[in-house]
Design a protein around this motif. Sequence first.
Motif, PDB file in Angstrom:
ATOM      1  N   THR A  78       0.829  -1.187   0.000  1.00 49.94           N
ATOM      2  CA  THR A  78       0.000   0.000   0.000  1.00 49.94           C
ATOM      3  C   THR A  78       0.873   1.250   0.000  1.00 49.94           C
ATOM      4  O   THR A  78       1.842   1.345   0.740  1.00 49.94           O
ATOM      5  N   GLY A  79       0.496   2.194  -0.853  1.00 51.72           N
ATOM      6  CA  GLY A  79       1.226   3.455  -0.894  1.00 51.72           C
ATOM      7  C   GLY A  79       2.390   3.458  -1.861  1.00 51.72           C
ATOM      8  O   GLY A  79       2.961   4.504  -2.132  1.00 51.72           O
ATOM      9  N   LYS A  80       2.762   2.297  -2.387  1.00 54.55           N
ATOM     10  CA  LYS A  80       3.875   2.252  -3.345  1.00 54.55           C
ATOM     11  C   LYS A  80       3.344   2.449  -4.745  1.00 54.55           C
ATOM     12  O   LYS A  80       2.299   1.927  -5.102  1.00 54.55           O
ATOM     13  N   SER A  81       4.086   3.198  -5.544  1.00 58.30           N
ATOM     14  CA  SER A  81       3.693   3.399  -6.937  1.00 58.30           C
ATOM     15  C   SER A  81       3.981   2.135  -7.734  1.00 58.30           C
ATOM     16  O   SER A  81       4.753   1.272  -7.303  1.00 58.30           O
ATOM     17  N   LEU A  82       3.367   2.051  -8.907  1.00 60.14           N
ATOM     18  CA  LEU A  82       3.604   0.902  -9.780  1.00 60.14           C
ATOM     19  C   LEU A  82       5.084   0.824 -10.141  1.00 60.14           C
ATOM     20  O   LEU A  82       5.669  -0.248 -10.188  1.00 60.14           O
ATOM     21  N   GLU A  83       5.704   1.979 -10.345  1.00 61.00           N
ATOM     22  CA  GLU A  83       7.135   2.012 -10.678  1.00 61.00           C
ATOM     23  C   GLU A  83       7.978   1.441  -9.538  1.00 61.00           C
ATOM     24  O   GLU A  83       8.923   0.679  -9.772  1.00 61.00           O
ATOM     25  N   TYR A 182      18.115   3.848 -17.845  1.00 63.19           N
ATOM     26  CA  TYR A 182      17.611   3.833 -19.224  1.00 63.19           C
ATOM     27  C   TYR A 182      16.500   2.796 -19.382  1.00 63.19           C
ATOM     28  O   TYR A 182      15.488   3.047 -20.039  1.00 63.19           O
ATOM     29  N   PHE A 183      16.724   1.626 -18.785  1.00 64.38           N
ATOM     30  CA  PHE A 183      15.713   0.571 -18.884  1.00 64.38           C
ATOM     31  C   PHE A 183      14.414   1.017 -18.224  1.00 64.38           C
ATOM     32  O   PHE A 183      13.329   0.866 -18.797  1.00 64.38           O
ATOM     33  N   MET A 184      14.511   1.558 -17.011  1.00 66.42           N
ATOM     34  CA  MET A 184      13.303   1.986 -16.296  1.00 66.42           C
ATOM     35  C   MET A 184      12.572   3.084 -17.064  1.00 66.42           C
ATOM     36  O   MET A 184      11.340   3.079 -17.145  1.00 66.42           O
ATOM     37  N   GLU A 185      13.321   4.010 -17.651  1.00 72.16           N
ATOM     38  CA  GLU A 185      12.696   5.076 -18.436  1.00 72.16           C
ATOM     39  C   GLU A 185      11.924   4.473 -19.620  1.00 72.16           C
ATOM     40  O   GLU A 185      10.773   4.846 -19.880  1.00 72.16           O
ATOM     41  N   ALA A 186      12.562   3.527 -20.321  1.00 74.11           N
ATOM     42  CA  ALA A 186      11.912   2.876 -21.460  1.00 74.11           C
ATOM     43  C   ALA A 186      10.694   2.073 -21.003  1.00 74.11           C
ATOM     44  O   ALA A 186       9.635   2.108 -21.639  1.00 74.11           O
ATOM     45  N   PHE A 187      10.836   1.378 -19.888  1.00 75.92           N
ATOM     46  CA  PHE A 187       9.752   0.534 -19.374  1.00 75.92           C
ATOM     47  C   PHE A 187       8.556   1.381 -18.947  1.00 75.92           C
ATOM     48  O   PHE A 187       7.404   1.044 -19.232  1.00 75.92           O
ATOM     49  N   VAL A 188       8.832   2.495 -18.278  1.00 77.01           N
ATOM     50  CA  VAL A 188       7.760   3.400 -17.850  1.00 77.01           C
ATOM     51  C   VAL A 188       7.048   3.983 -19.069  1.00 77.01           C
ATOM     52  O   VAL A 188       5.812   4.059 -19.111  1.00 77.01           O
ATOM     53  N   ASN A 189       7.819   4.380 -20.086  1.00 79.02           N
ATOM     54  CA  ASN A 189       7.236   5.016 -21.269  1.00 79.02           C
ATOM     55  C   ASN A 189       6.531   4.046 -22.208  1.00 79.02           C
ATOM     56  O   ASN A 189       5.793   4.474 -23.097  1.00 79.02           O
TER      57      ASN A 189
END
Length: 199
Positions: A78-83, A182-189
């Motif tokens: 609870t309270g954690k973002s999907l990211e 870079y991976f997280m940025e691509a995954f989020v986008n």
Amino acid sequence: MPKTDGDITKERILQVAEKLFSEDGFDGTGVDKIAKNAGINKGSIYYHFKDKNDIMESLFKKIIDDMSKYVDSVSDLTGKSLEDKIKSEIQYLSDKKRILAILFMETLKSGNNTDYFIRCLEIIIKNELDSTVKKEELSDEELQKYIVYEFFTGMMPIISFITLKDKWCEYFKYDERKFFEYFMEAFVNTHIKSHKFKE
């Protein structure tokens, strides 16, 4: 209950087998090599396992059990973002990199009916589904679409990232922290922004 010598030996065999299977492949690793690297005689292996296939089966069952326990332990985020949840999953799965690589390789072999890799990812996907939407509100078709979407655009990129990260960074001379960013940025986008079932 304290572990017996037999339990310790069995764990040692599984640790060594996992390492060797990930380095040389299942077919390229013999029982003799496992025994030698574990510092035990071959008879000890056959005391605990029927054969090499039984060792692999035990590794697979262990990862399924570990994944189920992990999912139970993080069911309330609870309270954690999907990211943040994705980062937590990546950290957990990174610690399982060797066995995931073995599972994936074995799944890809023609004629191999092993489904442990798919079952492992299904555990995580169903946990995410339970924490983001009410299954009863989805039709069968929507549920099937969700699982396909999560498996191929969510989990498979994460597994690729985890299993190929070291080789990628070495080949392209990337800093691992930057590569993760870079991976997280691509995954989020891609995956997260197009997620149908948002928090």
